[in-house]
Enzyme design. Structure first.
Site, PDB file in Angstrom:
ATOM      1  N   GLY A   1       0.821  -1.204   0.000  1.00 61.59           N
ATOM      2  CA  GLY A   1       0.000   0.000   0.000  1.00 61.59           C
ATOM      3  C   GLY A   1       0.851   1.249   0.000  1.00 61.59           C
ATOM      4  N   PHE A   2       1.889   1.264   0.832  1.00 60.75           N
ATOM      5  CA  PHE A   2       2.787   2.424   0.968  1.00 60.75           C
ATOM      6  C   PHE A   2       2.018   3.676   1.357  1.00 60.75           C
ATOM      7  CE2 PHE A   2       4.644  -0.195  -2.612  1.00 60.75           C
ATOM      8  CZ  PHE A   2       5.535  -0.880  -1.807  1.00 60.75           C
TER       9      PHE A   2
ATOM     10  N   THR B   1       3.927  -6.582   5.192  1.00 62.80           N
ATOM     11  CA  THR B   1       5.016  -6.290   6.117  1.00 62.80           C
ATOM     12  C   THR B   1       5.306  -7.461   7.061  1.00 62.80           C
ATOM     13  OG1 THR B   1       3.322  -5.245   7.443  1.00 62.80           O
ATOM     14  CG2 THR B   1       4.688  -3.804   6.116  1.00 62.80           C
TER      15      THR B   1
ATOM     16  N   ILE C   1      13.770  -5.801  17.493  1.00 62.98           N
ATOM     17  CA  ILE C   1      13.233  -6.276  16.223  1.00 62.98           C
ATOM     18  C   ILE C   1      12.608  -7.650  16.470  1.00 62.98           C
ATOM     19  CG2 ILE C   1      13.752  -6.830  13.824  1.00 62.98           C
ATOM     20  CD1 ILE C   1      14.120  -3.853  14.581  1.00 62.98           C
TER      21      ILE C   1
ATOM     22  N   PRO D   1      13.607 -10.431  12.685  1.00 58.20           N
ATOM     23  CA  PRO D   1      14.697  -9.808  11.912  1.00 58.20           C
ATOM     24  C   PRO D   1      14.620 -10.096  10.413  1.00 58.20           C
ATOM     25  CG  PRO D   1      15.551 -10.918  13.861  1.00 58.20           C
ATOM     26  CD  PRO D   1      14.106 -11.295  13.748  1.00 58.20           C
TER      27      PRO D   1
ATOM     28  N   GLY E   1       8.578   0.106   9.246  1.00 55.36           N
ATOM     29  CA  GLY E   1       8.060   0.159   7.882  1.00 55.36           C
ATOM     30  C   GLY E   1       8.548   1.340   7.063  1.00 55.36           C
ATOM     31  N   GLU E   2       8.818   2.430   7.711  1.00 57.72           N
ATOM     32  CA  GLU E   2       9.050   3.668   6.976  1.00 57.72           C
ATOM     33  C   GLU E   2      10.455   4.243   7.104  1.00 57.72           C
ATOM     34  OE1 GLU E   2       5.212   4.686   8.685  1.00 57.72           O
ATOM     35  OE2 GLU E   2       4.831   5.831   6.882  1.00 57.72           O
TER      36      GLU E   2
HETATM   37 MO1  MOS Z   1       2.332   4.518   5.801  1.00 55.13          MO
HETATM   38  S1  MOS Z   1       2.391   6.204   4.606  1.00 55.13           S
HETATM   39  O1  MOS Z   1       1.787   5.243   7.235  1.00 55.13           O
HETATM   40  O2  MOS Z   1       1.207   3.510   5.054  1.00 55.13           O
END
Ligand code: MOS
Length: 748
Positions: free
Chosen positions: A246-247, A475, A639, A642, A714-715
């Site tokens: 999705g991003f 993810t 983590i 990993p 994730g970011e």
């Molecule tokens: Mo991320 S931009 O919080 O899916």
């Protein structure tokens, strides 16, 4: 409950439990669900970006065999506006319901919807709808001059503390500073481009509505759609079992979803609506174009005395999505005089929205680039400059960091990369006839928890079920939930069933902000503790139970077995045995945890940190630039997996290579269309662009966030990477590119 002393499944690399479903093609993505009598909807896209619909001629389309309806403003039925609630309730960046008026505000805005028995017929019918417009020249001007009240604070969603931030006297300090940097950096519009296209399938049963969508936040979608259709929340069910990434593009509902729901309501049949790739460029969000002026003032020794970050970003005509470029600016470095300020420029474009690392990613490109320019100006090592300006506390909020190991990231990154061998002279480093460029930059991303609930069942066959209405957007959330449940209940991972992606489950966190995992930890652990409490109560109250005469307090649960504390964990009875003896099929527990995101008075400033070291190779003879080597170090607390964690960081670095070198959504100044709205013309980084990636995690659990100390990952991998690449490009070529992406025309 006593601490679990069994061998931990936390922190061990775990293969994804949903992997077999994906590789065998049995994972059911949103559009894989089909229903009897289902129809297909294809929207008609506006071919202007500014103006009014004069006439919609649907006659030819309606006559086509297999067409069920052509919907437009006059016949779609009522779709109400959704309004934001408290905090994070009912987030929706494009608030205008589809077909609300006859004004066109961006290219590709839906102006009608063809519904037919097959997708092909619906597409042909949509193409046959004739629309005439009263057309005006759109404003998609690339240069951004703020056109709104600079004092107006964005009211998009959530508490945004650092929208505008000020301390000291930044202008005066800058004027007096011995060494100055004053540069403007620009980032283009970017489009998310997950492989899985957006889609909605809507099925009505009386006044109950079920939606299959690839949503990153099913409960938010439920609440928005319930309000748009005047339904109680309980009447709307959103199902998202698998998401092909999705991003951020799938975080908030887009207008295709209410369109599918409205069409299904009018026709009394399920309706499936799948966007084309082109539509996702037009009407499903994108990263806003930004222009950011950064002014740094420093002492001759490199101590920052002033930092000003003034930025402008584009927004749509109606919406006020905030691109928070200053997200990390106010706390990243120690500086007594600082100002972060923004302005906005309205454009005839679909509304921008969150894209992986929203705000911070374009923001850190600018501020970290300025730091690199300052280091060069000072003739100082850029790592040393950053270490020199390491803050002791979050100077913008005046509170300590929960756990900050940025300096350790820089030190480990420099060591793994071999940074000490750097010759700072531009173009001086050669290898195999190629010019090498080395660059680095730092990263930061906010960490917090969203509210989360989960349930756990212990079952009489020795298996465990964990459920939470969150999403796995690729993810690894399925596997994380299994690990959390296995850790607390002592069963093997393959004995854990995971349920997510359904609003009939306990309300899980959004899959956004890199906060799903950290939010789920306390909820799942509390659910497990409650299930174990129920189990112990059965063990002590069931006639014939080996623990019938005991008090619950005398018992412990560990490794899937109940035992008497005083006797130690060597003996004991498996929970499945206790349940079978009691003729109980399962015990369950519910757990929830509060949000920490948006806390009014946080005790700690909670962020993840990291850095990237990049090597590029440059062949001026043939104008060939390649990213040759990347070392990334991330401080994200503990983590949990990993393997999946490394995968997240690697993916973000790949996306960062795309951001730095390739990606830009370009608008046609004549008709306002995103003209490269396909994967042939919009280039993303592919394997051929990507060198071996060396990812390292520090291991400093952050106990302020949850008991495992796990923040999100994730970011953050996308933060800073573009600044590291442009620094490496400068080191190789002598060219400072301050407007992304680094296309070759800028180098020759
Ligand atoms: Mo991320 S931009 O919080 O899916």
């Amino acid at each position: 409950m006593p601490e679990n002393t069994q061998p931990s499944v936390i922190g061990k690399p775990q293969i994804r439990i949903d992997g077999p479903f994906k590789v065998s093609g049995t994972a059911m993505y949103a559009t894989d669900h089909n229903f009897p009598g289902m129809l297909y909807g294809v929207p008609v896209e506006a071919t202007i970006a500014s103006g009014k619909i004069q006439k919609l001629d649907t006659s030819a389309a309606e006559k086509m065999p297999g067409v069920r309806a052509i919907f437009h403003r006059a016949n779609i039925g009522k779709i109400s506006r959704s309004t934001p609630g408290e905090g994070f309730e009912r987030i929706c960046v494009e608030r205008r319901p589809p077909f609300e008026d006859d004004v066109v505000r961006y290219y590709g805005q839906y102006v009608a919807l063809a519904v037919a028995d097959t997708f092909e017929v619906a597409k042909a019918a949509a193409d046959a709808v004739r629309v005439t417009y009263d057309k005006q020249k759109p404003n998609v001007e690339a240069d951004l001059q703020p056109d709104d009240d600079p004092e107006e604070i964005a009211t998009t969603y959530g508490p945004v503390k650092r929208l505008q931030s000020e301390r000291g006297d930044p202008e005066n300090a800058f004027a007096k500073a011995a060494v100055k940097i004053n540069q403007t950096y620009a980032t283009p519009s970017e489009t998310h481009n997950p492989i899985e296209l957006q889609a909605a399938t809507a099925i009505w049963d009386g006044d109950k509505l079920t939606i299959y969508e690839e949503s990153q936040s099913i409960f938010n979608m439920r609440d928005v759609i319930a309000q748009m259709f005047g339904l109680p929340k309980e009447n709307v069910r959103v199902i998202t079992k698998f998401v092909g990434s999705g991003f951020g593009s799938k975080l908030w509902p887009w207008t295709h979803c209410p369109l599918a729901c409205a069409a299904a309501r009018q026709l009394g049949r399920p309706v499936k609506l799948i966007l084309s790739r082109r539509m996702t460029f037009q009407s499903a969000g994108h990263r806003a174009r930004t222009q950011q002026r950064v002014r740094l003032g420093a002492t001759p020794e490199g101590k920052l005395v002033s930092l000003q970050h003034d930025y402008v970003y584009e927004r749509s005509m109606l919406d006020n999505y905030h691109e928070d470029c200053g997200e990390a600016t106010a706390f990243h470095y120690s500086v007594p005089n600082l100002r972060v300020k923004f302005g906005r420029a309205k454009r005839h474009i679909g509304t921008p929205s969150d894209m992986r690392g929203p705000g911070a990613v374009p923001g850190l490109y600018a501020t970290e680039s300025a730091m690199n320019e300052l280091a060069d100006e000072l003739k100082m090592d850029p790592v040393k400059l950053r270490v020199l300006n390491e803050p002791k506390i979050d100077e913008s909020l005046g509170i300590p960091f929960s756990s900050r190991h940025y300096v350790e990231c820089l030190e480990l990154g420099a060591e793994k990369f071999g940074w000490s061998k750097r010759n700072a002279q531009v173009g001086s480093m050669k290898q195999n006839g190629l010019t090498l460029g080395w660059g680095m930059a730092g990263a930061a991303w906010v960490a917090a928890r969203f509210p989360a609930a989960a349930s756990i069942e212990l079952r009489d066959d020795g298996t465990v079920r964990v459920a939470s209405g969150t999403q796995d957007i690729g993810t690894g959330t399925y596997t994380i939930l299994a690990q959390l449940a296995a850790q607390k209940t002592g069963v093997a991972l393959d004995k854990v069933e995971v349920a997510l992606g359904d609003t009939t489950l306990p309300e899980g966190p959004i899959s956004g902000g890199s906060m799903a995992t950290g939010s789920l930890v306390p909820a799942v652990f509390a659910a497990a503790d409650n299930a174990i409490t129920s189990l112990l109560s059965i063990a002590t109250t069931t006639p014939g139970s080996p623990y019938e005469k005991r008090k619950s307090d005398d018992l412990a649960f560990e490794g899937g077995r109940v035992f008497v504390k005083a006797d130690g964990p060597s003996g004991g009875v498996p929970f499945a045995d206790l349940l079978r003896r009691a003729n109980v099929r399962l015990v369950s527990g519910h757990g929830s945890a509060e949000a920490t995101f948006g806390e009014k008075k946080p005790k700690f400033s909670t962020h993840s940190f990291g850095c990237h070291f990049v090597e590029v190779t440059w062949q001026p003879e043939i104008a060939r630039l390649r990213v040759n080597r990347v070392v990334t170090v991330i401080d994200a607390g503990r983590i949990i997996n990993p393997l999946a964690g490394r995968n997240q960081i690697e993916g973000a670095v790949v996306m960062g290579i795309g951001m730095a070198l390739l990606e830009h959504t370009t608008y046609d100044p004549q008709n306002g269309a995103p003209i490269n709205s396909n994967l042939a013309d919009y280039m993303v980084a592919v394997n051929a662009d990507v060198p071996p990636l060396d990812v390292h995690f520090l291991d400093f659990p952050d106990k302020e966030i949850n008991e495992l100390g796990a923040r999100g990952i994730g970011e953050i991998g996308l933060a800073g990477i573009a600044a590291a690449i442009t620094a490496a490009v400068h080191h190789a070529t002598g060219v400072r590119v301050r407007e992304l992406p680094v296309t070759l025309d800028k180098l020759i």
